[in-house]
Design an enzyme around this catalytic site. Structure first.
Site, PDB file in Angstrom:
ATOM      1  CB  VAL A   1      -0.924   0.021   1.233  1.00 59.67           C
ATOM      2  CG1 VAL A   1      -1.796   1.276   1.222  1.00 59.67           C
ATOM      3  CG2 VAL A   1      -1.787  -1.230   1.282  1.00 59.67           C
ATOM      4  CB  CYS A   2       0.987   4.225   0.328  1.00 61.33           C
ATOM      5  SG  CYS A   2       1.398   5.983   0.260  1.00 61.33           S
ATOM      6  CB  THR A   3       5.793   4.888   0.323  1.00 55.76           C
ATOM      7  OG1 THR A   3       5.415   4.925   1.697  1.00 55.76           O
ATOM      8  CG2 THR A   3       5.418   6.197  -0.350  1.00 55.76           C
ATOM      9  N   GLY A   4       4.785   1.495   0.595  1.00 58.40           N
ATOM     10  CA  GLY A   4       5.269   0.157   0.948  1.00 58.40           C
ATOM     11  C   GLY A   4       6.000  -0.487  -0.214  1.00 58.40           C
TER      12      GLY A   4
ATOM     13  CB  THR B   1       4.312   3.523  -5.235  1.00 58.08           C
ATOM     14  OG1 THR B   1       4.404   3.858  -3.845  1.00 58.08           O
ATOM     15  CG2 THR B   1       5.191   4.464  -6.036  1.00 58.08           C
TER      16      THR B   1
END
Length: 320
Positions: free
Chosen positions: A104-107, A124
């Site tokens: 999720v996102c910057t993961g 991302t």
């Protein structure tokens, strides 16, 4: 009962919504018979972590003691900007044991640092897409969609896109009816497709500084079916067509034609999703003129025809 285990990785600086959004989706689905998820959170040492907003999250345990899950979910947050090498090493050694790998996102930065995104198409948060592509050239970064599926790998854009992705996974696991019920309970939309752009046309473009150009932007949004040629818009802005085109692009970052295309596509999608209007009427209302012209625009931008888009994402039975 088909129960899938979901392991959520926690670390200092994690974005709380990247964790709680998907967890609420999976937990909501677990209320239905036959649609259970076994949810577990874990940090490296099992200790509480402090989120980027200052909240403290207490994990269920440590990663070293976690069983290989069906779905391994890696959230984003400020803590991904300088990845913990021990966490990256754990991901490199253990992610392969999960049947489904989700960020999720910057993961996605953590997965990339572990070499888990090489050769894959991913997305991302828009603010780090360029960084991800530059730092990891073996990764194919697509900055536009809100989430991307590539085999067992699923990556999503910022924050709320993690909810969209989690709903898509629930639909994949247990069907549309359960996913739709969870979405309604959370008061979110199930129907945002993964290839939906991270920004609307109005958000993608900058807001013009000068009043005549700002007024033209609003006019385009409110009148997608009108004559939106450069000449017509320039007249509204009281500028010559050449001057208008240069000024509009300089202040918004998009050419007038590109901005009009995006507004018309968004308006058509909303009508397909939310109304029972026929495709012919929608194509005229959105300025395409003919269903064929609208079909070409949908194929080019979304890879799907209007009728198929409506079938997948409508909120009520459609006609025409």
């Amino acid at each position: 009962m088909t129960q899938r285990s979901v392991l959520v990785v926690l670390f200092d600086g994690v974005q709380s919504l990247d964790v709680t959004g998907p967890v609420e989706v999976f937990a909501g689905a677990s209320h239905f018979p036959g649609a259970g998820y076994e949810l577990r959170t874990a940090s490296l040492d099992g200790a509480p972590v402090r989120t980027s907003s200052g909240l403290t999250l207490v994990p269920d345990g440590g990663l070293a003691d976690a069983e290989p899950p069906h779905t391994l979910l890696v959230p984003g947050g400020e803590g991904t900007r300088t990845p913990d090498p021990v966490l990256v090493g754990w991901l490199r050694d253990h992610a392969a044991h999960a049947e489904r790998l989700v960020s999720v996102c910057t993961g996605a930065l953590l997965l990339a640092a572990a070499g888990l995104l090489d050769g894959h198409r991913v997305t991302t948060h828009w603010t780090v897409c360029e960084q991800l592509a530059r730092s990891y050239p073996a990764v194919e970064v697509d900055p536009d969609p809100i989430f991307v599926r590539d085999g067992r790998l699923a990556t999503s854009a910022g924050v709320t896109a993690g909810i969209d992705l989690a709903l898509a996974l629930v639909e994949e696991d247990h069907g549309r009816d359960i996913a739709l019920t969870v979405a309604r309970h959370l008061v979110v939309f199930l129907r945002r497709p993964g290839n939906q752009a991270q920004f609307s046309a109005q958000l993608t473009a900058q807001t013009a500084r000068r009043e005549p150009l700002r007024e033209v932007q609003h006019w385009i949004t409110e009148h997608p079916g009108d004559d939106l040629s450069v000449e017509a818009l320039a007249t509204r802005a009281r500028l010559s067509p050449r001057h208008f085109a240069r000024a509009f692009q300089a202040e918004t970052g998009l050419t007038p034609g590109r901005y009009v295309d995006r507004v018309r596509l968004e308006h058509a999608r909303r009508l397909l999703e939310d109304t029972t209007d026929g495709v012919t009427g929608i194509s005229r209302a959105c300025g395409y003129g003919t269903p064929e012209a609208m079909r070409r625009a949908f194929i080019k931008a979304l890879g799907t025809a209007p009728a198929e888009y409506r079938r997948r994402f409508r909120t009520q039975p459609a006609i025409g």
